[in-house]
Motif scaffolding. Structure first.
Motif, PDB file in Angstrom:
ATOM      1  N   TYR A  97      -1.573  -7.128 -30.470  1.00 16.25           N
ATOM      2  CA  TYR A  97      -2.262  -7.753 -29.141  1.00 16.25           C
ATOM      3  C   TYR A  97      -1.364  -8.774 -29.499  1.00 16.25           C
ATOM      4  N   HIS A  98      -2.712  -9.676 -30.281  1.00 13.58           N
ATOM      5  CA  HIS A  98      -3.501 -11.178 -29.416  1.00 13.58           C
ATOM      6  C   HIS A  98      -1.963 -11.889 -30.840  1.00 13.58           C
ATOM      7  N   GLU A  99      -1.792 -12.000 -32.048  1.00 16.69           N
ATOM      8  CA  GLU A  99      -0.646 -12.611 -32.815  1.00 16.69           C
ATOM      9  C   GLU A  99       0.145 -12.561 -32.703  1.00 16.69           C
ATOM     10  N   PRO A 125      -5.229   3.445 -22.142  1.00 18.96           N
ATOM     11  CA  PRO A 125      -7.064   3.125 -21.950  1.00 18.96           C
ATOM     12  C   PRO A 125      -7.463   3.050 -23.276  1.00 18.96           C
ATOM     13  N   ARG A 126      -7.581   3.852 -24.275  1.00 14.18           N
ATOM     14  CA  ARG A 126      -8.019   3.037 -25.441  1.00 14.18           C
ATOM     15  C   ARG A 126      -8.078   1.972 -25.928  1.00 14.18           C
ATOM     16  N   VAL A 127      -6.966   1.429 -26.016  1.00 14.61           N
ATOM     17  CA  VAL A 127      -6.548   0.625 -26.621  1.00 14.61           C
ATOM     18  C   VAL A 127      -6.796  -0.674 -25.733  1.00 14.61           C
ATOM     19  N   ARG A 137       2.937  -0.380 -25.836  1.00 17.01           N
ATOM     20  CA  ARG A 137       3.574  -0.356 -27.616  1.00 17.01           C
ATOM     21  C   ARG A 137       3.062   0.104 -28.562  1.00 17.01           C
ATOM     22  N   ILE A 138       1.426  -0.794 -27.980  1.00 20.77           N
ATOM     23  CA  ILE A 138       0.550  -0.521 -28.987  1.00 20.77           C
ATOM     24  C   ILE A 138       0.174   0.790 -29.613  1.00 20.77           C
ATOM     25  N   ALA A 139      -0.389   1.497 -27.824  1.00 21.52           N
ATOM     26  CA  ALA A 139      -0.716   3.057 -27.897  1.00 21.52           C
ATOM     27  C   ALA A 139       0.420   4.032 -28.561  1.00 21.52           C
ATOM     28  N   LEU A 171     -13.921  -0.340 -36.097  1.00 16.30           N
ATOM     29  CA  LEU A 171     -13.209  -1.645 -36.399  1.00 16.30           C
ATOM     30  C   LEU A 171     -12.020  -1.863 -37.113  1.00 16.30           C
ATOM     31  N   ARG A 172     -11.765  -0.961 -38.089  1.00 16.08           N
ATOM     32  CA  ARG A 172     -10.413  -1.535 -38.776  1.00 16.08           C
ATOM     33  C   ARG A 172      -9.804  -1.549 -37.512  1.00 16.08           C
ATOM     34  N   LEU A 173     -10.028   0.066 -36.476  1.00 18.41           N
ATOM     35  CA  LEU A 173      -8.890   0.126 -35.684  1.00 18.41           C
ATOM     36  C   LEU A 173      -8.791  -1.372 -34.410  1.00 18.41           C
ATOM     37  N   MET A 174      -9.808  -1.706 -33.891  1.00 16.50           N
ATOM     38  CA  MET A 174      -9.897  -2.205 -33.214  1.00 16.50           C
ATOM     39  C   MET A 174      -9.055  -3.383 -33.722  1.00 16.50           C
ATOM     40  N   THR A 175      -9.520  -3.912 -34.765  1.00 19.96           N
ATOM     41  CA  THR A 175      -9.509  -5.182 -35.514  1.00 19.96           C
ATOM     42  C   THR A 175      -7.683  -4.591 -35.464  1.00 19.96           C
ATOM     43  N   ARG A 176      -7.353  -3.968 -36.193  1.00 16.94           N
ATOM     44  CA  ARG A 176      -5.690  -3.536 -36.432  1.00 16.94           C
ATOM     45  C   ARG A 176      -4.755  -4.452 -34.971  1.00 16.94           C
ATOM     46  N   VAL A 177      -5.605  -3.891 -33.247  1.00 15.88           N
ATOM     47  CA  VAL A 177      -5.119  -3.822 -31.912  1.00 15.88           C
ATOM     48  C   VAL A 177      -5.309  -4.746 -31.705  1.00 15.88           C
ATOM     49  N   ALA A 178      -6.397  -5.831 -32.082  1.00 14.83           N
ATOM     50  CA  ALA A 178      -6.402  -7.573 -31.885  1.00 14.83           C
ATOM     51  C   ALA A 178      -5.682  -7.914 -32.519  1.00 14.83           C
TER      52      ALA A 178
END
Length: 351
Positions: free
Chosen positions: A35-37, A54-56, A44-46, A25-32
């Motif tokens: 990407y979105h903000e 693919p995981r991103v 670049r995120i990867a 959840l922490r990683l998911m939120t970090r990625v989101a």
């Protein structure tokens, strides 16, 4: 392993799973957030987080499913997406364009014309064959507002749907409409070199047998899109000047039969049902059956007095795309579809 050992191992596994879930959840939120903000691209995120691309992508999809990311569409001023969708659902249309203007027909023509031009520019596809009713001030305004598309030709044909020979001073308007549309799209123009209305069925049969007229009728069978004005019983100034109109006596007969509108000089009642009269045998233009078989039929009309004709055209499935003004659109979604405020109007065949 003792019972105590097994119990300790089970607790450990649960703790590990919980930690893993929290980390996900922490990683998911970090990625989101990246990407979105922050607008960071997935590669670049990867790289930044030392995970695979693919995981991103999977984490972003999961974030949307879990509600971590919520997409909200906020229509800008002048865009009426909810209203358009409501009209489309109520009348079974494939698309609706509502223009931020209202009033009588003459007042809304420029705005409807500009909106129609943009709609045609963005939705006409390469290889389309377009039919157009030529006695419409709004369609004339639409074509005048169109811009040519880079790359040259993309339409195959532009075909006139109703006969056009009439007063030479007015005929030039229909010719200009067809000519400019042909120039903007690179299409081959197919003119109907015959009057839109003749004295009787015998004259119609004789003219229809002419090879040039017959070739236009063949072109109607190939159309992929039609764009038409929706008219009412009172002819528009442009059509009245052309000479391609029914007499006052004929109009009274139509009124007595319950006519409220027309498309390509074929009249229908308040429910959109075609009126079966001898007048249909005097029109040189596309027949209702051939017209109904065209895959996409765009109706352009507006103005308070057009409401009854527009509503009837929708109920009768004469069009499956509507471009209209805000005033008419608002009435179309009233519980009864809006009440008729006037029987007269400013246009047969348009705007």
């Amino acid at each position: 392993m003792t019972t105590r050992s097994r119990s300790s191992a089970a607790v450990g596994r649960r703790t590990t799973r919980m930690a893993t879930t929290d980390e996900q959840l922490r990683l998911m939120t970090r990625v989101a957030r990246l990407y979105h903000e922050q607008g960071m691209r997935q590669p670049r995120i990867a790289e930044e987080l030392h995970i695979s691309q693919p995981r991103v992508s999977r984490l972003l999809n999961q974030a949307a499913k879990l509600g971590i990311v919520r997409t909200v569409v906020v229509p800008p001023d002048g865009v009426f997406a909810d209203l358009e969708e409501e009209i489309a659902a109520r009348y079974g249309l494939r698309d609706v364009v509502v223009v931020d203007v209202e009033g009588e027909a003459e007042a809304v023509i420029p705005a409807l014309g500009a909106a129609t031009a943009v709609y045609l520019e963005t939705t006409l596809m390469e290889g389309d064959r377009l039919g157009i009713s030529s006695w419409s001030a709004t369609l004339l305004a639409s074509v005048e507002a169109m811009r040519s598309r880079p790359g040259g030709r993309f339409l195959e044909e532009v075909v006139q749907l109703v006969g056009g020979v009439g007063d030479p001073r007015v005929q030039v308007q229909a010719t200009r409409l067809m000519g400019r549309l042909s120039d903007m799209t690179g299409a081959e123009p197919v003119f109907m070199s015959a009057p839109g209305l003749v004295a009787n069925s015998a004259a119609r049969e004789a003219i229809s047998a002419d090879p040039k007229v017959a070739s236009v009728a063949e072109a109607w069978q190939r159309l992929t899109t039609a764009i038409v004005g929706i008219g009412s019983l009172e002819p528009s100034p442009l059509l009245r000047q052309s000479g391609n109109i029914f007499s006052l006596e004929d109009q009274e007969k139509l009124r007595a039969l319950g006519a409220v509108g027309d498309i390509c000089l074929h009249f229908f009642d308040k429910d959109g049902a075609l009126l079966d009269t001898e007048l249909n045998d005097r029109v040189i233009g596309i027949s209702p059956d051939v017209y109904a078989a065209i895959p996409r039929r765009i109706g352009v009309a507006g103005g308070y007095r057009k409401h009854a004709a527009i509503k009837a055209a929708l109920l009768g499935k004469w069009v499956d795309v509507l471009i209209t003004d805000l005033g008419v659109a608002s009435r179309l979604v009233e519980p009864d579809g809006g009440t008729d405020r006037a029987a007269g109007d400013s246009g047969t065949g348009g705007p």
